[in-house]
Design an enzyme around this catalytic site. Structure first.
Site, mmCIF file in Angstrom:
data_model
loop_
_atom_site.group_PDB
_atom_site.id
_atom_site.type_symbol
_atom_site.label_atom_id
_atom_site.label_comp_id
_atom_site.label_asym_id
_atom_site.label_seq_id
_atom_site.Cartn_x
_atom_site.Cartn_y
_atom_site.Cartn_z
ATOM 1 C CB SER A 152 -0.891 0.014 1.248
ATOM 2 O OG SER A 152 -1.684 1.178 1.298
ATOM 3 C CB THR A 433 -5.119 1.360 5.965
ATOM 4 O OG1 THR A 433 -4.279 1.124 4.832
ATOM 5 C CG2 THR A 433 -4.692 0.452 7.109
ATOM 6 C CB CYS A 584 0.774 -8.998 -16.522
ATOM 7 S SG CYS A 584 1.716 -9.912 -15.273
#
Length: 639
Positions: A152, A433, A584
């Site tokens: 994150s 979060t 990807c």
């Protein structure tokens, strides 16, 4: 004999080298000779314990997470103190072999040791202490250790943690770099225009989320939560009424051809009265449950929309380091039709997080998010901050951007979906979060009331709607869909929402097409030619993959499955120019010529970062992401 290890003092920078189950087999016997049957343990329990040793000896003793000496006893279904005093104590955990797998029973089973799952586990045990109730709580984590798969930004808002562990500042939490300045730039190719910052980061902190969840795991285990890293939840278990009664972990030791290797071990069934799914964005079991119980229809929500975040952590020269400096950008290198932006956060110890977030509803199939990130680092305003530095780690992960409009009904028969699996990210704040943690806490309170007082798990939905999560996401609901009209209209509508209407607009904008449907056919666009990496601030994919510590056993069934193996060559390549080779960020998908020169798709599953972009962006939804063998994937420590 068994030698128990004393718990080590927690060090956030060295936390990825902890002993997983807090024991070592110091006997000179082979693993197959280790036997507890003579102690009074049932044959089923004895067999399972023996298999556990053989299954974990090589893989976990140097890279897992646990600080609770009871974990081995609990995992093996034997009573408290057994391994210490060699006497069997009655335990409510039982074993069954109806399915050919060992089975353990808990009150609550939580899938995923991320912020939401660990917050739920901690809150459950807190309530047990407050009410003098004993509930067993288990957390299973597919990463080789807690935090290994956590990535994150992260500018952390401590609101939920203040509620969960008010004394965190005195408990050695790895949260010690307050935001010192907050900048917002609009980038053109050669310039950076400073704009008024729409973010209010006063009181927030620049952190590593992978370090924070390791600390949270330690706090959870101190309360009696049992955490088992390296075990991938691969299957939902149901009773005859089609209610969820737990999960099963994946089998270990299966070769690519499906045959059983010498180290084969069956998965384990973890049964719970309540099952909480906290798998993060696009969780495979969560998505199955959402479809199976039609939770989007029940919640009257739209489809989820996603973005791909690509991130590096650098160690830079001390003279350039500004602890707590926070920078966000919009604009270049992305075009005006592609939503996204970059971030650059100064952590402690001369570390800097830099990343690019690209919305996955982009139209141009030739766009390559990884290469766009490499371009970003060459911007004249960015490159000087990085020059002379060293990349410590690389990773990528998708994130939910649907917000308020895309929240499904989160309760299913037998459990609930929490955290980013349900999609509580606040897009204009670029934070999720604190909302993920709060959702886990609310689900824990509902589960406790269900188990202790017989109330309904549906209270979780009611509690969400009266919580600050709901208020926060409702006020932020129109920012992300505003950019469906392009960058300039999106900025204008966002400014209107932020500065004038303040979330009180009488309308709710809708999202556009699902991300996979937004991809145009290739003949509507021109190929994008990206410069070669210079090896100084930009790098090729293999170099970055090495920095992600990604590892999978090569000889296992591919966890990336094609529903129709003909689609890549017959549809994706001729119509979309093979976009999977570009979206990807780990070069999992490559088109290579076969013996007669025809291009065929090769899947390098061992490269997978578990970002889930392929599961989301494939134009025909032909790629299904499933969990690989437990313990595989990236090995993040400071992400």
């Amino acid at each position: 004999m068994l030698k128990l290890l004393s718990p080590r003092k927690w060090n956030p920078l060295k936390a990825h080298h902890r002993t997983p189950l807090n024991f070592l087999v110091s006997s000179h016997k082979s693993q197959s000779q280790f036997d507890l049957s003579s102690s009074g343990c049932s044959s089923e329990s004895s067999n399972f314990l023996n298999s556990l040793f053989s299954r974990t000896h090589d893989r976990f003793f140097s890279c897992g997470y646990s600080s609770n000496p009871r974990n081995l006893e609990n995992l093996c279904g034997i009573g408290s103190g057994f391994l210490r005093n060699h006497s069997l104590v009655q335990s409510k955990r039982g074993f069954c072999s109806d399915s050919g797998r060992e089975s353990m029973e808990y009150d609550v089973v939580i899938v995923g040791a991320g912020p939401a799952g660990l917050s739920a586990a901690i809150r459950l045990k807190q309530l047990c202490l407050e009410k003098d109730v004993d509930l067993s709580v288990c957390v299973v984590e597919k990463g080789a250790e807690v935090g290994a798969h956590i990535l994150s930004g992260n500018v952390f808002e401590p609101r939920a943690l203040d509620e969960l562990i008010p004394e965190w500042k005195h408990e050695q939490a790895p949260i010690d770099t307050p935001v010192s300045s907050d900048k917002f730039w609009f980038l053109s190719r050669d310039h950076a225009l400073s704009l008024p910052s729409p973010f209010d980061n006063k009181g927030n902190y620049v952190i590593s989320l992978s370090q924070l969840v390791r600390w949270m795991a330690m706090k959870a285990e101190e309360l009696g939560v049992e955490i088992y890293p390296g075990f991938a939840a691969s299957e939902i278990l149901y009773n005859k009424n089609h209610e969820v009664i737990g999960i099963a972990t994946s089998d270990m030791g299966i070769s690519k051809d499906g045959s059983r290797k010498d180290n084969f071990q069956r998965g384990v069934e973890l049964k719970g009265q309540v099952t909480l799914l906290s798998e993060g964005c696009r969780g495979s079991l969560s998505e199955k449950i959402i479809r199976e119980y039609k939770l989007r229809d029940k919640g009257k929500s739209q489809h989820q929309t996603y973005a791909l975040g690509i991130k590096e952590v650098w160690e830079i020269d001390a003279s350039k380091h500004q602890p707590g400096f926070v920078l966000h950008t919009l604009g270049w290198p992305l075009d005006n039709k592609t939503y996204g932006g970059s971030f650059l956060y100064h952590m402690k110890d001369n570390l800097v997080s830099i990343g690019l977030v690209v919305a996955l509803n982009y139209q141009n199939p030739f766009l390559n998010p990884y290469e766009e990130f490499q371009k970003l680092k060459h911007h004249p305003a960015i490159k000087p901050m990085l020059e002379g530095g060293t990349v410590i780690q690389y990773g990528a992960r998708t994130l939910n951007e649907g917000g308020f409009q895309s929240i499904p009904y989160p309760v299913f028969p037998g459990g609930a979906i929490i955290g980013c699996s349900a999609g509580f990210l606040n897009v204009p704040k670029i934070k999720g979060t604190h909302t993920a943690m709060k959702s886990g806490m609310l689900a824990a309170e509902s589960a406790f009331d269900l188990l202790h007082e017989g109330l309904k798990m549906e209270r979780y939905w009611d509690m969400l709607q009266t919580s600050w999560i709901w208020e926060e996401l409702y006020e932020a609901r129109n920012y992300r869909p505003a950019f469906e009209y392009g960058l300039v209209p999106g900025l204008a509508l966002s400014a209107l929402e932020h500065y004038i209407l303040k979330g009180r607009s009488p309308w709710t904008l809708k999202h556009g097409k699902p991300d996979h449907e937004a991809t145009d056919v290739a003949n509507l666009h021109s190929p994008i030619h990206y410069p070669k990496p210079d090896g100084v601030v930009s790098f090729d994919v293999p170099t970055s993959l090495y920095r992600s510590n990604t590892n999978h056993d090569h000889d296992q069934p591919a966890h990336l499955r094609l529903k129709d193996p003909l689609v890549p060559e017959q549809v994706n390549l001729p119509e979309y120019a093979g976009p999977e080779s570009r979206y990807c960020p780990a070069r999992v998908y490559e088109y290579l010529p076969d013996d007669v020169g025809d291009m065929k798709l090769q899947i390098n599953a061992q490269n997978c970062l578990h970002c889930k972009a392929c599961d989301i962006k494939d134009p025909k939804q032909n790629i299904e992401w499933t969990v690989p063998e437990g313990g595989g994937g990236p090995g993040y420590s400071v992400m």
